[in-house]
Design a protein around this motif. Structure first.
Motif, PDB file in Angstrom:
ATOM      1  N   GLY A  28      -4.814  13.867  -9.173  1.00 56.76           N
ATOM      2  CA  GLY A  28      -5.195  13.249 -10.431  1.00 56.76           C
ATOM      3  C   GLY A  28      -4.007  12.664 -11.173  1.00 56.76           C
ATOM      4  O   GLY A  28      -4.088  11.565 -11.744  1.00 56.76           O
ATOM      5  N   THR A  29      -2.900  13.400 -11.166  1.00 55.40           N
ATOM      6  CA  THR A  29      -1.689  12.907 -11.823  1.00 55.40           C
ATOM      7  C   THR A  29      -1.200  11.627 -11.178  1.00 55.40           C
ATOM      8  O   THR A  29      -0.866  10.647 -11.857  1.00 55.40           O
ATOM      9  CB  THR A  29      -0.588  13.980 -11.771  1.00 55.40           C
ATOM     10  OG1 THR A  29      -1.043  15.158 -12.440  1.00 55.40           O
ATOM     11  CG2 THR A  29       0.695  13.476 -12.420  1.00 55.40           C
ATOM     12  N   MET A  49       0.839  -1.198   0.000  1.00 55.96           N
ATOM     13  CA  MET A  49       0.000   0.000   0.000  1.00 55.96           C
ATOM     14  C   MET A  49       0.874   1.249   0.000  1.00 55.96           C
ATOM     15  O   MET A  49       1.913   1.296   0.654  1.00 55.96           O
ATOM     16  CB  MET A  49      -0.897  -0.028   1.236  1.00 55.96           C
ATOM     17  CG  MET A  49      -1.741   1.200   1.458  1.00 55.96           C
ATOM     18  SD  MET A  49      -2.652   1.060   3.028  1.00 55.96           S
ATOM     19  CE  MET A  49      -3.752  -0.307   2.636  1.00 55.96           C
ATOM     20  N   LEU A  50       0.437   2.249  -0.736  1.00 58.94           N
ATOM     21  CA  LEU A  50       1.008   3.593  -0.632  1.00 58.94           C
ATOM     22  C   LEU A  50       0.017   4.499   0.079  1.00 58.94           C
ATOM     23  O   LEU A  50      -1.172   4.496  -0.238  1.00 58.94           O
ATOM     24  CB  LEU A  50       1.324   4.172  -2.011  1.00 58.94           C
ATOM     25  CG  LEU A  50       2.473   3.566  -2.795  1.00 58.94           C
ATOM     26  CD1 LEU A  50       2.650   4.293  -4.127  1.00 58.94           C
ATOM     27  CD2 LEU A  50       3.782   3.603  -1.999  1.00 58.94           C
ATOM     28  N   LEU A  51       0.523   5.253   1.051  1.00 61.74           N
ATOM     29  CA  LEU A  51      -0.255   6.306   1.694  1.00 61.74           C
ATOM     30  C   LEU A  51       0.312   7.626   1.192  1.00 61.74           C
ATOM     31  O   LEU A  51       1.524   7.853   1.288  1.00 61.74           O
ATOM     32  CB  LEU A  51      -0.139   6.236   3.215  1.00 61.74           C
ATOM     33  CG  LEU A  51      -0.829   5.059   3.902  1.00 61.74           C
ATOM     34  CD1 LEU A  51       0.099   3.855   3.930  1.00 61.74           C
ATOM     35  CD2 LEU A  51      -1.217   5.431   5.328  1.00 61.74           C
ATOM     36  N   MET A  52      -0.553   8.479   0.678  1.00 58.09           N
ATOM     37  CA  MET A  52      -0.101   9.713   0.044  1.00 58.09           C
ATOM     38  C   MET A  52      -0.852  10.906   0.607  1.00 58.09           C
ATOM     39  O   MET A  52      -1.991  10.778   1.059  1.00 58.09           O
ATOM     40  CB  MET A  52      -0.319   9.621  -1.473  1.00 58.09           C
ATOM     41  CG  MET A  52       0.496   8.519  -2.135  1.00 58.09           C
ATOM     42  SD  MET A  52      -0.090   8.103  -3.787  1.00 58.09           S
ATOM     43  CE  MET A  52      -1.535   7.107  -3.395  1.00 58.09           C
ATOM     44  N   GLU A  53      -0.201  12.060   0.561  1.00 61.40           N
ATOM     45  CA  GLU A  53      -0.856  13.288   1.003  1.00 61.40           C
ATOM     46  C   GLU A  53      -0.414  14.418   0.088  1.00 61.40           C
ATOM     47  O   GLU A  53       0.758  14.498  -0.315  1.00 61.40           O
ATOM     48  CB  GLU A  53      -0.502  13.597   2.457  1.00 61.40           C
ATOM     49  CG  GLU A  53      -1.415  14.631   3.089  1.00 61.40           C
ATOM     50  CD  GLU A  53      -1.311  14.639   4.596  1.00 61.40           C
ATOM     51  OE1 GLU A  53      -1.998  13.817   5.250  1.00 61.40           O
ATOM     52  OE2 GLU A  53      -0.527  15.456   5.120  1.00 61.40           O
ATOM     53  N   PHE A  54      -1.374  15.304  -0.220  1.00 58.17           N
ATOM     54  CA  PHE A  54      -1.137  16.406  -1.143  1.00 58.17           C
ATOM     55  C   PHE A  54      -1.485  17.712  -0.440  1.00 58.17           C
ATOM     56  O   PHE A  54      -2.541  17.814   0.190  1.00 58.17           O
ATOM     57  CB  PHE A  54      -2.007  16.233  -2.396  1.00 58.17           C
ATOM     58  CG  PHE A  54      -1.866  14.872  -3.040  1.00 58.17           C
ATOM     59  CD1 PHE A  54      -0.886  14.644  -3.982  1.00 58.17           C
ATOM     60  CD2 PHE A  54      -2.704  13.828  -2.674  1.00 58.17           C
ATOM     61  CE1 PHE A  54      -0.745  13.390  -4.573  1.00 58.17           C
ATOM     62  CE2 PHE A  54      -2.583  12.583  -3.258  1.00 58.17           C
ATOM     63  CZ  PHE A  54      -1.591  12.360  -4.205  1.00 58.17           C
ATOM     64  N   HIS A  55      -0.604  18.712  -0.547  1.00 57.79           N
ATOM     65  CA  HIS A  55      -0.799  20.005   0.103  1.00 57.79           C
ATOM     66  C   HIS A  55      -0.796  21.104  -0.960  1.00 57.79           C
ATOM     67  O   HIS A  55      -0.031  21.036  -1.924  1.00 57.79           O
ATOM     68  CB  HIS A  55       0.328  20.307   1.094  1.00 57.79           C
ATOM     69  CG  HIS A  55       0.382  19.376   2.252  1.00 57.79           C
ATOM     70  ND1 HIS A  55       1.369  19.480   3.234  1.00 57.79           N
ATOM     71  CD2 HIS A  55      -0.401  18.343   2.630  1.00 57.79           C
ATOM     72  CE1 HIS A  55       1.173  18.531   4.132  1.00 57.79           C
ATOM     73  NE2 HIS A  55       0.110  17.824   3.779  1.00 57.79           N
ATOM     74  N   GLY A  56      -1.620  22.143  -0.778  1.00 58.27           N
ATOM     75  CA  GLY A  56      -1.600  23.278  -1.688  1.00 58.27           C
ATOM     76  C   GLY A  56      -2.958  23.920  -1.795  1.00 58.27           C
ATOM     77  O   GLY A  56      -3.806  23.824  -0.890  1.00 58.27           O
ATOM     78  N   SER A  57      -3.192  24.591  -2.917  1.00 58.43           N
ATOM     79  CA  SER A  57      -4.503  25.172  -3.186  1.00 58.43           C
ATOM     80  C   SER A  57      -5.464  24.053  -3.592  1.00 58.43           C
ATOM     81  O   SER A  57      -5.030  22.974  -4.001  1.00 58.43           O
ATOM     82  CB  SER A  57      -4.402  26.196  -4.322  1.00 58.43           C
ATOM     83  OG  SER A  57      -4.066  25.519  -5.536  1.00 58.43           O
ATOM     84  N   PRO A  58      -6.767  24.288  -3.497  1.00 62.09           N
ATOM     85  CA  PRO A  58      -7.708  23.234  -3.915  1.00 62.09           C
ATOM     86  C   PRO A  58      -7.458  22.747  -5.342  1.00 62.09           C
ATOM     87  O   PRO A  58      -7.479  21.543  -5.603  1.00 62.09           O
ATOM     88  CB  PRO A  58      -9.069  23.914  -3.765  1.00 62.09           C
ATOM     89  CG  PRO A  58      -8.856  24.929  -2.683  1.00 62.09           C
ATOM     90  CD  PRO A  58      -7.465  25.434  -2.883  1.00 62.09           C
ATOM     91  N   ALA A  59      -7.204  23.690  -6.244  1.00 58.78           N
ATOM     92  CA  ALA A  59      -6.959  23.287  -7.634  1.00 58.78           C
ATOM     93  C   ALA A  59      -5.641  22.534  -7.763  1.00 58.78           C
ATOM     94  O   ALA A  59      -5.548  21.535  -8.491  1.00 58.78           O
ATOM     95  CB  ALA A  59      -6.956  24.524  -8.535  1.00 58.78           C
ATOM     96  N   GLY A  60      -4.614  23.010  -7.035  1.00 58.14           N
ATOM     97  CA  GLY A  60      -3.316  22.336  -7.095  1.00 58.14           C
ATOM     98  C   GLY A  60      -3.367  20.933  -6.538  1.00 58.14           C
ATOM     99  O   GLY A  60      -2.782  19.996  -7.104  1.00 58.14           O
ATOM    100  N   VAL A  61      -4.065  20.781  -5.420  1.00 64.26           N
ATOM    101  CA  VAL A  61      -4.186  19.456  -4.801  1.00 64.26           C
ATOM    102  C   VAL A  61      -4.931  18.507  -5.735  1.00 64.26           C
ATOM    103  O   VAL A  61      -4.551  17.344  -5.906  1.00 64.26           O
ATOM    104  CB  VAL A  61      -4.901  19.575  -3.442  1.00 64.26           C
ATOM    105  CG1 VAL A  61      -5.403  18.218  -2.974  1.00 64.26           C
ATOM    106  CG2 VAL A  61      -3.949  20.168  -2.409  1.00 64.26           C
ATOM    107  N   GLN A  62      -5.998  19.015  -6.358  1.00 62.05           N
ATOM    108  CA  GLN A  62      -6.764  18.175  -7.268  1.00 62.05           C
ATOM    109  C   GLN A  62      -5.903  17.735  -8.454  1.00 62.05           C
ATOM    110  O   GLN A  62      -5.953  16.582  -8.886  1.00 62.05           O
ATOM    111  CB  GLN A  62      -7.996  18.929  -7.759  1.00 62.05           C
ATOM    112  CG  GLN A  62      -8.940  18.084  -8.615  1.00 62.05           C
ATOM    113  CD  GLN A  62     -10.214  18.830  -8.969  1.00 62.05           C
ATOM    114  OE1 GLN A  62     -10.379  19.993  -8.623  1.00 62.05           O
ATOM    115  NE2 GLN A  62     -11.123  18.153  -9.648  1.00 62.05           N
ATOM    116  N   GLU A  63      -5.096  18.657  -8.961  1.00 56.77           N
ATOM    117  CA  GLU A  63      -4.228  18.322 -10.100  1.00 56.77           C
ATOM    118  C   GLU A  63      -3.171  17.294  -9.699  1.00 56.77           C
ATOM    119  O   GLU A  63      -2.926  16.314 -10.421  1.00 56.77           O
ATOM    120  CB  GLU A  63      -3.554  19.587 -10.631  1.00 56.77           C
ATOM    121  CG  GLU A  63      -2.654  19.323 -11.831  1.00 56.77           C
ATOM    122  CD  GLU A  63      -1.966  20.584 -12.322  1.00 56.77           C
ATOM    123  OE1 GLU A  63      -1.239  20.499 -13.327  1.00 56.77           O
ATOM    124  OE2 GLU A  63      -2.138  21.650 -11.696  1.00 56.77           O
TER     125      GLU A  63
END
Length: 474
Positions: free
Chosen positions: A305-306, A288-302
Motif C-alpha cells: 500500500g505504501t 515499468m517497475l517490477l516489485m515484490e514484497f515478503h513478510g507476514s500478510p499484514a506486513g506485505v499489505q502495508e
C-alpha cells in the motif's frame, strides 16, 4: 549461437600457450575419458556471453570431486600451465576465456547438495549446483536461497564473481551470504575458509578474499551459504510509468523511506517491447517497475500500500498484482527474459553490457544522463536495473562486423563508467571485472589498491596459472 565480436578494439591481449604433451599424458592417465581435446568441446568451453573472440582452451577436464580438481591443478602447477574454472558459462565479462591457453576445468558434474542444516539456516553445496537446483532441493524444508542474478548460474561461479541480482535490495549479495568455502590453491592444496557460525573474528577474512576473486586466487569446490525461511506471504506487482524519471524517483523515495521491499526492478520501454515480442506477452510498452514484497500478510499489505501510494504520486498506473506462484512467475518472465529477448530482437547481434552501480541518491542523475546519450547514439539498446540498490545495466546491441558501431557502444560504456565513478559509484555492481572492466579498475580503486591486489595474486599464485589475464593485466 551468435558469432563472437572480432573487432580488434574489443579483444584483450591474447598470448596462448600450448599444453605440454607430457602434461596431457599425465592428465589422460589420471582422468581417462573425462579429459577431452575435441575441438567441439573446447569451443563450447571457450565462449560465454561476453563480446570477446578468444581461441578455446587446449583441453577440458570434467571434474567430479575436489580430489579431481586438486590433482589437476597440482599437475598444471608442475608444468606451469594455466587453469580456468568453468561453471554454467553465463559470464558476460569474459571470465572463463582462455586468454593464456591451458586447461578448462568444468565443475558441472560437481552438483550435489552436501548438507542442509535447517536449524542453523545454512546449506553446503558443490560448485556446480545452480541456484534453481538448490531452491528445488530445499523447498520441502521451508527455506530458500534468495540471490537471483537472472540466469540459472552455478553457485561456485556466483561466489567467484560476487554476484547479486534482483533480491539484493533486501537479502544482500553473495558477499553477505557465503559463510565458508573449500578452495583448491595454485599448488593443488585444499584449504577451508570460514565456518557455519554466523560471525567470526579469527584471523584474516579469507572467505571474503576468495568471494569475488574470479578464479584468480583459487578454485572453489564447496560453498556454505545462508538460506532463509520462505516468507509467510509474498506479493508481486508491476506498475507502468510515463517516463523513466518517474519510475526512478518512485524507487528512490521507496528506499529512502525504509520500506523493506524485497525486489524492485526497472525495465525500460525498449525492453518491454522486446519481451512482449519474445514471450508473446501484452505488457504496457512503457517504463515499468517490477516489485515484490515478503513478510507476514499484514506486513506485505502495508508495504504494498505504501509503495502504491508513492508510485501514484509519480504517475504510476496500471498496477497488476500477483499473489500465487504462477502469477508471480508470469510477471517476472519479463525481467528474466530481457537479455535473451533483446539479443533475439536483432538477429546476429551481440550485447555489450554495462554494470554500473551508484549511491541511490545519484541514481536518477546517472541513469537519465546515460539514457539521453544512448538515445542520441542511434544504437539499439535495452535497459534493466536492480534500481533498489542503485545498480543498472544497458545492453548495447551491436553488429559484430560493424567496427564503427562497436566503437560507439564502447564509447558509451566508457562515458557511463566515468559518470558513475564521478558520483562515487563503481564500474561493476555484480558482474565482476573479467576482461571487459580491467581498464577501469585502477580508475576506481587507485594504483595503490591495485598494486596490493597484484601482490596478493603473486603471493597466492606465484606462477600465474589461475585464470591468468583477468581482473588486471599480467
Amino acid at each position: 549461437m551468435n558469432a563472437p565480436i572480432s573487432h580488434a578494439r574489443l579483444l584483450p591481449h591474447v598470448d596462448q600457450q600450448e599444453i605440454p604433451p607430457a602434461l596431457l599424458q599425465a592428465l589422460q592417465a589420471r582422468f581417462g575419458q573425462r579429459l577431452s581435446t575435441a575441438m567441439a568441446v573446447r569451443e563450447q568451453h571457450g565462449r560465454d556471453e561476453s563480446p570477446f573472440a578468444v581461441p578455446p582452451p587446449g583441453a577440458v577436464l570434467f571434474a567430479e570431486s575436489t580430489a579431481d580438481v586438486s590433482d589437476a591443478v597440482a599437475l598444471c602447477s608442475q608444468y606451469r600451465t594455466p587453469v580456468i574454472p568453468y561453471g554454467a558459462g553465463s559470464s558476460i565479462e569474459g571470465h572463463l576465456l582462455a586468454v593464456r591457453g591451458g586447461l578448462s576445468i568444468d565443475v558441472n558434474r560437481m552438483n550435489r547438495v552436501l548438507a542442509v542444516d535447517a536449524d542453523d539456516l545454512t546449506v553446503t553445496v558443490q560448485p556446480g549446483v545452480t541456484r534453481k537446483q538448490l531452491n528445488e532441493a530445499i523447498r520441502d524444508t521451508g527455506l530458500f536461497f534468495p540471490i537471483d542474478p537472472g540466469a540459472d548460474a552455478s553457485l561456485g561461479g556466483m561466489s567467484a564473481t560476487r554476484a547479486s541480482g534482483t533480491n539484493a535490495v533486501r537479502y544482500g549479495t553473495m558477499r553477505e551470504n557465503v559463510l565458508a568455502l573449500q578452495v583448491v590453491t595454485a599448488s593443488g592444496e585444499v584449504i577451508r575458509t570460514g565456518t557455519r557460525a554466523k560471525k567470526s573474528s579469527a584471523g584474516y577474512d579469507l572467505t571474503r578474499l576468495f568471494v569475488g576473486s574470479e578464479g584468480t586466487l583459487g578454485l572453489i569446490t564447496e560453498v556454505t551459504l545462508r538460506v532463509y525461511p520462505l516468507p509467510e506471504a509474498i506479493s508481486a506487482a508491476v506498475c507502468s510509468f510515463p517516463t523513466i524519471a518517474d519510475a526512478v524517483q518512485a524507487t528512490i523515495e521507496t528506499i529512502q523511506l525504509g520500506v523493506p521491499i524485497a525486489r524492485v526492478e526497472l525495465i525500460d520501454a525498449n525492453s518491454v517491447r522486446m519481451v512482449n515480442a519474445h514471450s508473446k506477452l501484452a505488457l504496457r510498452e512503457e517504463p515499468m517497475l517490477l516489485m515484490e514484497f515478503h513478510g507476514s500478510p499484514a506486513g506485505v499489505q502495508e508495504q504494498a500500500g505504501t509503495v502504491q501510494e508513492i508510485a501514484a504520486g509519480h504517475g504510476g498506473k496500471a498496477f497488476e498484482w500477483a499473489t500465487t506462484p504462477e502469477e508471480r512467475t508470469r510477471l517476472w518472465t519479463a525481467r528474466h527474459n530481457a537479455y535473451f529477448a533483446a539479443v533475439q530482437s536483432r538477429p546476429g547481434c551481440r550485447s555489450i553490457t554495462t554494470d554500473t552501480c551508484v549511491p541511490i541518491s545519484r541514481l536518477a542523475d546517472c541513469l537519465l544522463e546515460s539514457v539521453a546519450e544512448a538515445d542520441a547514439s542511434g544504437i539499439p539498446y535495452f535497459l534493466v536495473g536492480h534500481v533498489g540498490d542503485g545498480n543498472f545495466h544497458f545492453g548495447y546491441l551491436v553488429d559484430p562486423a560493424n567496427e564503427r558501431e562497436c566503437d560507439r557502444a564502447e564509447a558509451l560504456n566508457e562515458r557511463l563508467i566515468a559518470r558513475a565513478l564521478a558520483m562515487e559509484g563503481t564500474c561493476t555492481g555484480e558482474h565482476g571485472i573479467g576482461l571487459h572492466k580491467m581498464q577501469f579498475l585502477e580508475e576506481e580503486a587507485g594504483p595503490g589498491a591495485v598494486d596490493m591486489m597484484r601482490t596478493i595474486k603473486r603471493a597466492l599464485d606465484p606462477h600465474n596459472i589461475l585464470n591468468p589475464g583477468k581482473i588486471f593485466a599480467d
